[in-house]
Scaffold this motif. Structure first.
Motif, PDB file in Angstrom:
ATOM      1  N   THR A  36      -7.272  -8.988  11.965  1.00  0.00           N
ATOM      2  CA  THR A  36      -7.262  -9.430  10.469  1.00  0.00           C
ATOM      3  C   THR A  36      -7.536  -8.024   9.837  1.00  0.00           C
ATOM      4  OG1 THR A  36      -9.736  -9.749  10.297  1.00  0.00           O
ATOM      5  CG2 THR A  36      -8.400 -11.854  10.630  1.00  0.00           C
ATOM      6  N   THR A  37      -7.207  -7.857   8.476  1.00  0.00           N
ATOM      7  CA  THR A  37      -7.532  -6.956   7.762  1.00  0.00           C
ATOM      8  C   THR A  37      -8.923  -6.278   7.730  1.00  0.00           C
ATOM      9  OG1 THR A  37      -7.700  -7.784   5.528  1.00  0.00           O
ATOM     10  CG2 THR A  37      -5.452  -7.069   6.192  1.00  0.00           C
ATOM     11  N   VAL A  38      -9.095  -4.863   7.773  1.00  0.00           N
ATOM     12  CA  VAL A  38     -10.527  -4.483   7.771  1.00  0.00           C
ATOM     13  C   VAL A  38     -11.052  -4.717   6.238  1.00  0.00           C
ATOM     14  CG1 VAL A  38     -10.098  -2.595   9.352  1.00  0.00           C
ATOM     15  CG2 VAL A  38      -9.975  -2.119   6.989  1.00  0.00           C
ATOM     16  N   PRO A  39     -12.415  -4.658   6.027  1.00  0.00           N
ATOM     17  CA  PRO A  39     -12.764  -5.209   4.658  1.00  0.00           C
ATOM     18  C   PRO A  39     -12.352  -4.223   3.631  1.00  0.00           C
ATOM     19  CG  PRO A  39     -14.548  -5.091   6.462  1.00  0.00           C
ATOM     20  CD  PRO A  39     -13.420  -4.800   7.137  1.00  0.00           C
ATOM     21  N   ARG A  40     -11.883  -4.729   2.560  1.00  0.00           N
ATOM     22  CA  ARG A  40     -11.066  -4.074   1.600  1.00  0.00           C
ATOM     23  C   ARG A  40     -11.873  -2.866   0.995  1.00  0.00           C
ATOM     24  NH1 ARG A  40     -11.338  -8.022  -3.389  1.00  0.00           N
ATOM     25  NH2 ARG A  40     -13.346  -9.176  -2.786  1.00  0.00           N
ATOM     26  N   ALA A  41     -13.166  -3.103   0.726  1.00  0.00           N
ATOM     27  CA  ALA A  41     -14.347  -2.079   0.363  1.00  0.00           C
ATOM     28  C   ALA A  41     -14.211  -0.794   1.115  1.00  0.00           C
ATOM     29  CB  ALA A  41     -15.644  -2.459   0.197  1.00  0.00           C
ATOM     30  N   LEU A  42     -13.940  -0.901   2.425  1.00  0.00           N
ATOM     31  CA  LEU A  42     -14.108   0.178   3.454  1.00  0.00           C
ATOM     32  C   LEU A  42     -12.629   1.079   3.128  1.00  0.00           C
ATOM     33  CD1 LEU A  42     -15.613  -1.307   6.558  1.00  0.00           C
ATOM     34  CD2 LEU A  42     -16.691  -0.293   4.835  1.00  0.00           C
ATOM     35  N   VAL A  43     -11.673   0.648   2.641  1.00  0.00           N
ATOM     36  CA  VAL A  43     -10.435   1.498   2.421  1.00  0.00           C
ATOM     37  C   VAL A  43     -10.225   1.642   0.977  1.00  0.00           C
ATOM     38  CG1 VAL A  43      -9.426   0.809   4.692  1.00  0.00           C
ATOM     39  CG2 VAL A  43      -8.893  -0.630   2.764  1.00  0.00           C
ATOM     40  N   HIS A  44     -11.315   1.368   0.188  1.00  0.00           N
ATOM     41  CA  HIS A  44     -11.241   1.662  -1.215  1.00  0.00           C
ATOM     42  C   HIS A  44     -10.075   0.600  -2.057  1.00  0.00           C
ATOM     43  CE1 HIS A  44     -13.400   5.435  -0.693  1.00  0.00           C
ATOM     44  NE2 HIS A  44     -14.184   4.525  -0.032  1.00  0.00           N
ATOM     45  N   ARG A  45      -9.930  -0.483  -1.663  1.00  0.00           N
ATOM     46  CA  ARG A  45      -8.956  -1.389  -2.181  1.00  0.00           C
ATOM     47  C   ARG A  45      -9.694  -2.569  -2.855  1.00  0.00           C
ATOM     48  NH1 ARG A  45      -6.445   1.665  -4.097  1.00  0.00           N
ATOM     49  NH2 ARG A  45      -4.253   2.586  -3.381  1.00  0.00           N
ATOM     50  N   ALA A  46      -9.157  -3.127  -3.855  1.00  0.00           N
ATOM     51  CA  ALA A  46      -9.687  -4.105  -4.426  1.00  0.00           C
ATOM     52  C   ALA A  46      -8.992  -5.580  -3.965  1.00  0.00           C
ATOM     53  CB  ALA A  46      -9.669  -4.290  -6.046  1.00  0.00           C
ATOM     54  N   ALA A  47      -7.561  -5.362  -3.722  1.00  0.00           N
ATOM     55  CA  ALA A  47      -6.999  -6.621  -3.231  1.00  0.00           C
ATOM     56  C   ALA A  47      -6.785  -6.601  -1.848  1.00  0.00           C
ATOM     57  CB  ALA A  47      -5.610  -6.663  -4.071  1.00  0.00           C
ATOM     58  N   VAL A  48      -7.012  -7.724  -1.054  1.00  0.00           N
ATOM     59  CA  VAL A  48      -6.904  -7.716   0.328  1.00  0.00           C
ATOM     60  C   VAL A  48      -5.290  -7.575   0.612  1.00  0.00           C
ATOM     61  CG1 VAL A  48      -6.800  -9.419   2.165  1.00  0.00           C
ATOM     62  CG2 VAL A  48      -8.582  -9.462   0.645  1.00  0.00           C
ATOM     63  N   ALA A  49      -4.392  -7.814  -0.172  1.00  0.00           N
ATOM     64  CA  ALA A  49      -2.994  -7.616   0.103  1.00  0.00           C
ATOM     65  C   ALA A  49      -2.721  -6.065   0.298  1.00  0.00           C
ATOM     66  CB  ALA A  49      -2.061  -8.275  -0.902  1.00  0.00           C
ATOM     67  N   GLU A  50      -3.538  -5.462  -0.136  1.00  0.00           N
ATOM     68  CA  GLU A  50      -3.202  -3.962  -0.340  1.00  0.00           C
ATOM     69  C   GLU A  50      -3.852  -2.935   0.804  1.00  0.00           C
ATOM     70  OE1 GLU A  50      -0.795  -2.738  -1.825  1.00  0.00           O
ATOM     71  OE2 GLU A  50      -0.834  -4.993  -3.026  1.00  0.00           O
ATOM     72  N   VAL A  51      -4.522  -4.035   1.927  1.00  0.00           N
ATOM     73  CA  VAL A  51      -5.335  -3.201   3.212  1.00  0.00           C
ATOM     74  C   VAL A  51      -3.970  -3.290   4.131  1.00  0.00           C
ATOM     75  CG1 VAL A  51      -7.208  -3.508   4.430  1.00  0.00           C
ATOM     76  CG2 VAL A  51      -7.522  -4.222   2.266  1.00  0.00           C
ATOM     77  N   PHE A  52      -3.798  -2.198   4.670  1.00  0.00           N
ATOM     78  CA  PHE A  52      -2.875  -2.135   6.084  1.00  0.00           C
ATOM     79  C   PHE A  52      -3.538  -1.747   7.255  1.00  0.00           C
ATOM     80  CE2 PHE A  52      -0.275  -0.326   2.248  1.00  0.00           C
ATOM     81  CZ  PHE A  52       0.210  -1.603   2.063  1.00  0.00           C
ATOM     82  N   LEU A  53      -4.857  -1.527   7.086  1.00  0.00           N
ATOM     83  CA  LEU A  53      -5.416  -1.353   8.472  1.00  0.00           C
ATOM     84  C   LEU A  53      -6.000  -2.694   9.113  1.00  0.00           C
ATOM     85  CD1 LEU A  53      -7.546   1.981   7.875  1.00  0.00           C
ATOM     86  CD2 LEU A  53      -5.058   1.673   8.386  1.00  0.00           C
ATOM     87  N   THR A  54      -5.902  -2.811  10.336  1.00  0.00           N
ATOM     88  CA  THR A  54      -6.562  -4.053  10.870  1.00  0.00           C
ATOM     89  C   THR A  54      -7.568  -4.068  12.105  1.00  0.00           C
ATOM     90  OG1 THR A  54      -4.889  -4.154  12.757  1.00  0.00           O
ATOM     91  CG2 THR A  54      -4.249  -5.150  10.741  1.00  0.00           C
ATOM     92  N   GLY A  55      -8.022  -2.740  12.267  1.00  0.00           N
ATOM     93  CA  GLY A  55      -9.119  -2.596  13.403  1.00  0.00           C
ATOM     94  C   GLY A  55      -9.302  -1.280  14.043  1.00  0.00           C
ATOM     95  N   MET A  56     -10.243  -0.879  14.375  1.00  0.00           N
ATOM     96  CA  MET A  56     -10.408   0.644  15.128  1.00  0.00           C
ATOM     97  C   MET A  56     -11.367   0.405  16.190  1.00  0.00           C
ATOM     98  SD  MET A  56     -12.203   3.869  13.104  1.00  0.00           S
ATOM     99  CE  MET A  56     -14.022   3.074  13.151  1.00  0.00           C
ATOM    100  N   CYS A  57     -11.008   1.382  17.033  1.00  0.00           N
ATOM    101  CA  CYS A  57     -12.043   1.734  18.260  1.00  0.00           C
ATOM    102  C   CYS A  57     -12.083   3.148  18.443  1.00  0.00           C
ATOM    103  CB  CYS A  57     -11.480   0.986  19.585  1.00  0.00           C
ATOM    104  SG  CYS A  57     -11.226  -0.427  19.856  1.00  0.00           S
TER     105      CYS A  57
END
Length: 330
Positions: free
Chosen positions: A31-52
């Motif tokens: 799923t997308t990462v939490p929107r607050a962590l990429v400084h976005r208010a809208a979930v639809a504008e989050v493009f990242l989905t995970g990190m290792c």
């Protein structure tokens, strides 16, 4: 000299098959990462989905680009908008700060530089959203004690076994208390739209609606006033105390598109930011040919600057190429 990406030359190790974010994608659990962590208010504008985390200064990040977007519309109906590269690598910086370097939510990030490079063929759209692997390295990590104060990171974006883009970003981090002291006057003001004269025709700048145009009709050869509506759901996903850097980058993209043939793409961008772009004061966008060896290709190199109250706010050197007719590679 400014050159575009050479995917056959650039190489980087592929992500480990056993890493957690790869497993989530393979099992269709991402799923997308939490929107607050990429400084976005809208979930639809989050493009990242995970990190290792591969090492202290090295990361594998997963991302996905949609085939349709309300603002980053396909170029010529066939290719991903390169501005998706810029927004994706911008999100990487915020996500790394919070998730990997323990920067609390509420700290402010001051962008100093953002650059990316690609080639049109690598952005041809396929029959499904683009699932991406980002290998991120951090050549400069500055701390004061345990607190991150500045970060420079480099990104290689892959789709499958192909490198489709590279990028580099630098920024500094400021605590809420320090930012309040620095920006108290601006924080006390109410942000407002600047619409000014009529916008440039959307088709001239590769956009579909006047609502998406950030340049007013030309004030002279290569000069436009920045215009914006703070209600725009993408450019102003959330409203702060200054005009976001992505709005300035979009202004540069639109400025280099005017007068070019249909389907032109900003394949290489090198941008630097010197000052905050403030609300309430006219900001002028200037574009002129840049000096660069482009190897006799159809590419053009344009230098774009933004000037406000007599001071330069940002500079971007943009290389454009026509999309042309290329087969889908995705």
């Amino acid at each position: 000299m400014i050159t575009t990406l050479e995917p056959t030359v650039l190489t980087t190790p592929t992500p480990a098959e056993h890493c957690a974010c790869q497993a989530q994608t393979d099992n269709r659990l991402a799923t997308t990462v939490p929107r607050a962590l990429v400084h976005r208010a809208a979930v639809a504008e989050v493009f990242l989905t995970g990190m290792c985390r591969i090492a202290e200064d090295r990361f594998h990040i997963k991302a996905q680009w949609p085939r349709g977007h309300s603002f980053f519309a396909p170029v010529a109906g066939t290719h991903y908008d390169p501005m998706l590269i810029a927004e994706t690598i911008r999100q990487v910086g915020a996500y790394l700060a919070h998730e990997a370097f323990d920067v609390p939510i509420g700290h402010q990030f001051l962008l100093w530089s953002l650059e990316y490079s690609t080639v049109p063929e690598q952005l041809a759209m396929g029959e499904a959203p683009a699932d991406l692997d980002l290998i991120v390295t951090c050549p400069e990590i500055r701390r004061r004690g345990n607190r991150l104060t500045a970060l420079t990171y480099e990104v290689v974006i892959r789709q499958g076994d192909r490198v489709i883009a590279t990028g580099r970003v630098g920024y500094t981090v400021t605590s809420p208390a320090v930012y309040q002291r620095l920006r108290a006057k601006q924080l006390s003001r109410q942000p407002d739209s600047v619409l000014g004269p009529a916008p440039v025709a959307p088709a001239e700048v590769g956009r579909l609606s006047p609502f998406d145009v950030v340049l007013s009709a030309s004030c002279g050869p290569g000069v436009w006033q920045l215009r914006y509506d703070i209600r725009h759901p993408v450019l102003f996903d959330h409203v702060g105390d200054h005009v976001p850097g992505m709005v300035l980058l979009e202004a540069a993209r639109q400025a280099v598109t005017i007068g070019a043939e249909a389907g032109v793409m900003p394949v290489t961008v090198r941008s630097t930011y010197q000052r905050y772009a403030e609300f309430g004061s006219p900001l002028w966008i200037h574009a002129e040919p840049a000096s660069a060896d482009l190897g006799g290709t159809a590419a053009r190199s344009i230098r774009v600057t933004g000037v406000q109250d007599g001071e330069q706010v940002f500079e971007a050197v943009v290389v454009t190429e026509p999309v042309g007719t290329v087969a889908s590679l995705l």
